[in-house]
Scaffold this active site. Structure first.
Site, mmCIF file in Angstrom:
data_model
loop_
_atom_site.group_PDB
_atom_site.id
_atom_site.type_symbol
_atom_site.label_atom_id
_atom_site.label_comp_id
_atom_site.label_asym_id
_atom_site.label_seq_id
_atom_site.Cartn_x
_atom_site.Cartn_y
_atom_site.Cartn_z
ATOM 1 N N LYS A 54 0.842 -1.204 0.000
ATOM 2 C CA LYS A 54 0.000 0.000 0.000
ATOM 3 C C LYS A 54 0.873 1.248 0.000
ATOM 4 C CE LYS A 54 -3.863 -2.277 2.274
ATOM 5 N NZ LYS A 54 -4.549 -2.589 3.517
ATOM 6 N N GLN A 98 -5.005 -1.775 9.615
ATOM 7 C CA GLN A 98 -4.841 -3.056 8.924
ATOM 8 C C GLN A 98 -5.470 -4.186 9.744
ATOM 9 O OE1 GLN A 98 -3.679 -3.490 5.823
ATOM 10 N NE2 GLN A 98 -4.099 -5.671 5.960
ATOM 11 N N ASP A 127 -11.406 2.772 3.997
ATOM 12 C CA ASP A 127 -11.787 1.367 3.852
ATOM 13 C C ASP A 127 -13.306 1.218 3.708
ATOM 14 O OD1 ASP A 127 -9.716 -0.549 3.783
ATOM 15 O OD2 ASP A 127 -9.307 -0.288 5.919
#
Ligand code: GUN
Length: 303
Positions: A54, A98, A127
């Site tokens: 990422k 995460q 997200d």
């Protein structure tokens, strides 16, 4: 018949180039480069790889990124405090925690995933895991779209595969993929227009009876169960499109949720693993980070 392979790497590259171009324009208009903050708790090897990928992708798109590493012994209060300080930090546009969060050592307070995700400012929730953003999606007025299902919509659209009026069977009802995927496909208007929405959706899961039979009725079959090669060739209607979201490590191999060699004999198009859906998730994260920066710039201008 041997199915056409849907090349996720190539489509992701296309999207990443588009995002990079839009970031350049955004910065040329006098804005700071968008910035993504990732929090990684613990040392899970797969998560370390994801987070590194990422960061690299951000860099290539002209997006700033910072990584906060926290030990597996982090308490809920410490993690929530860290999220709150990123919420307050005006230089941070997107926040990503995460997953999965680490197992808790005996005797330590558990890190409640839901409470952690709920703490992220919905305007920075790239997200799209916050209940606000899930709710907006459910009501057909999304702010951020969850990255993996949005990547799948983009992939279908850019491969000229329409979903309108088709029967799509989604196998797996996770919060990250299955549920939002079903919702997005059923909308009247999708991010890529009505042709890549308006599906008749069946959401199948571990308690579904006659799963094979239901899968065989799918024009488009999306497997997101996390069980290696569970979808066999005889569960696919000849000519169907198969999207495999699974990434399972079996011995030293990565395999999907679909038995690829069998499936490609039956399907008209199929995503490989790796190199299918995976790369699109990161591309859509970059897209969301730029969107967050744009929304916040607009808010700042009004306020
Ligand atoms: N772990 C696996 N997939 C994801 C994702 O899309 N976002 C985050 N934050 N963690 C993940």
């Amino acid at each position: 018949m041997s199915a056409m392979r849907l090349d996720g790497k190539q489509i992701a590259l296309e999207i990443r180039n588009e995002v990079a171009r839009d970031v350049q324009q955004f910065v040329a208009a006098g804005n700071a480069p968008p910035k993504l903050a990732a929090i990684l708790v613990g040392e899970d090897p797969a998560s370390q790889v994801y987070v590194r990928n990422k960061e690299r992708a951000c860099q290539r798109a002209g997006i700033a990124s910072q990584l906060d590493r926290m030990p597996a012994t982090t308490t809920p209060a410490e993690l929530l405090e860290r999220i709150d300080s990123l919420n307050q930090d005006a230089s941070v546009n997107g926040i990503l925690v995460q997953l999965p969060l680490p197992e808790t050592p005996v005797g330590e307070p558990a890190l409640d995933e839901r409470a952690v995700l709920d703490a992220v400012d919905p305007m920075k929730d790239v997200d799209a895991f916050s209940p606000i953003n899930v709710g907006l999606l459910m009501q057909g007025r999304p702010r951020f779209l969850p990255c993996t299902p949005h990547g799948i919509i983009q992939m279908l659209h850019r491969s000229q595969i329409e979903t309108a009026g088709k029967h799509v069977v989604v196998v797996g009802r996770s919060e990250i993929v299955g549920k939002p995927m079903a919702m997005m496909l059923a909308q009247k208007n999708g991010s890529c227009g009505p042709e890549t929405a308006n599906a008749t959706v069946t959401l199948a899961h571990s308690r579904t009876q006659n799963l094979a039979e239901i899968c065989r009725t799918a024009d488009i079959l999306i497997a997101a169960v996390g069980r290696p090669e569970m979808i066999r060739g005889n569960m696919i209607r000849p000519g169907a499109v198969v999207v495999d979201v699974g990434i399972n490590r079996v011995d030293d191999r990565l395999v999907g949720d679909v038995a690829f060699a069998e499936a490609e004999q039956v399907a008209s198009a199929i995503t490989p693993v790796p190199g299918g859906v995976g790369p699109l998730t990161i591309a859509m994260l970059l897209h969301n980070t730029l969107l967050a920066a744009k929304l916040q710039a607009r808010e700042g201008a009004v306020g």
